[in-house]
Design an enzyme around this catalytic site. Structure first.
Site, PDB file in Angstrom:
ATOM      1  N   ILE A 148      69.892 -63.068  17.968  1.00  0.00           N
ATOM      2  CA  ILE A 148      69.840 -63.102  16.500  1.00  0.00           C
ATOM      3  C   ILE A 148      69.367 -61.781  15.906  1.00  0.00           C
ATOM      4  O   ILE A 148      69.483 -61.566  14.703  1.00  0.00           O
ATOM      5  CB  ILE A 148      68.957 -64.259  15.969  1.00  0.00           C
ATOM      6  CG1 ILE A 148      67.522 -64.112  16.433  1.00  0.00           C
ATOM      7  CG2 ILE A 148      69.547 -65.602  16.362  1.00  0.00           C
ATOM      8  CD1 ILE A 148      66.562 -65.045  15.737  1.00  0.00           C
ATOM      9  N   ASN A 180      62.866 -58.781  30.680  1.00  0.00           N
ATOM     10  CA  ASN A 180      61.479 -58.471  30.340  1.00  0.00           C
ATOM     11  C   ASN A 180      60.613 -59.549  30.980  1.00  0.00           C
ATOM     12  O   ASN A 180      60.852 -60.738  30.775  1.00  0.00           O
ATOM     13  CB  ASN A 180      61.269 -58.462  28.830  1.00  0.00           C
ATOM     14  CG  ASN A 180      62.060 -57.364  28.147  1.00  0.00           C
ATOM     15  OD1 ASN A 180      62.171 -56.268  28.668  1.00  0.00           O
ATOM     16  ND2 ASN A 180      62.605 -57.657  26.993  1.00  0.00           N
ATOM     17  N   GLY A 185      57.324 -56.706  26.796  1.00  0.00           N
ATOM     18  CA  GLY A 185      58.081 -57.074  25.605  1.00  0.00           C
ATOM     19  C   GLY A 185      58.644 -58.482  25.615  1.00  0.00           C
ATOM     20  O   GLY A 185      59.393 -58.848  24.705  1.00  0.00           O
ATOM     21  N   HIS A 213      65.260 -64.955  30.526  1.00  0.00           N
ATOM     22  CA  HIS A 213      66.487 -64.564  29.846  1.00  0.00           C
ATOM     23  C   HIS A 213      66.846 -63.127  30.193  1.00  0.00           C
ATOM     24  O   HIS A 213      65.986 -62.278  30.373  1.00  0.00           O
ATOM     25  CB  HIS A 213      66.403 -64.748  28.332  1.00  0.00           C
ATOM     26  CG  HIS A 213      65.272 -64.071  27.651  1.00  0.00           C
ATOM     27  ND1 HIS A 213      63.958 -64.502  27.752  1.00  0.00           N
ATOM     28  CD2 HIS A 213      65.251 -63.002  26.820  1.00  0.00           C
ATOM     29  CE1 HIS A 213      63.188 -63.716  27.025  1.00  0.00           C
ATOM     30  NE2 HIS A 213      63.941 -62.790  26.454  1.00  0.00           N
ATOM     31  N   HIS A 220      68.986 -59.909  28.874  1.00  0.00           N
ATOM     32  CA  HIS A 220      69.662 -59.275  27.749  1.00  0.00           C
ATOM     33  C   HIS A 220      70.855 -58.499  28.303  1.00  0.00           C
ATOM     34  O   HIS A 220      70.682 -57.618  29.152  1.00  0.00           O
ATOM     35  CB  HIS A 220      68.739 -58.276  27.053  1.00  0.00           C
ATOM     36  CG  HIS A 220      67.549 -58.884  26.399  1.00  0.00           C
ATOM     37  ND1 HIS A 220      67.484 -59.159  25.056  1.00  0.00           N
ATOM     38  CD2 HIS A 220      66.350 -59.256  26.912  1.00  0.00           C
ATOM     39  CE1 HIS A 220      66.301 -59.674  24.767  1.00  0.00           C
ATOM     40  NE2 HIS A 220      65.601 -59.742  25.879  1.00  0.00           N
TER      41      HIS A 220
END
Length: 118
Positions: free
Chosen positions: A35, A91, A97, A104, A106
């Protein structure tokens, strides 16, 4: 590891309780657009089961990290960024971060990536 955590944002996305722009679904993983994208292509690839971070998934020894990387590559191909290059980021821990404590990955691409990353 638990199947899901009631207060976990990503567990809620997996369950359909929080909307997300789904990019790809598999038996063990789900991928959706971030998002707050940091690149033209920014997709999160997550396991359906709750693991707090990459280290916990690696310790479980189920091949889940391999599956996440394979799904990310398939998405990179579908997004037409595989040939120009893309970055995968896990991360692990707040100091790195991580803000959602559900594993997850990225997937970032569609622009040049600098080094060091940050």
């Amino acid at each position: 590891m638990t199947t899901s955590e009631p207060d976990c944002l990503f567990c809620k996305i997996v369950a359909g309780g929080v909307p997300a722009e789904i990019v790809r679904e598999g038996e063990r993983v789900l991928a959706f657009r971030d998002i707050n994208p940091q690149a033209p292509t920014h997709v999160l690839v997550i396991p359906r089961e709750h693991y707090p971070d990459a280290a916990s998934a690696a310790r479980a020894g189920t091949g889940l990290l391999d599956e996440i990387a394979a799904e990310a590559h398939a998405i990179a191909e579908a997004e037409d960024i595989a040939s120009t290059g893309y970055r995968l980021v896990f991360n692990t821990g707040s100091g790195a971060g991580q803000t959602v404590f559900h594993l997850h990955c990225h997937l970032l691409g569609g622009r040049g990536m600098e080094w060091p990353p940050g």
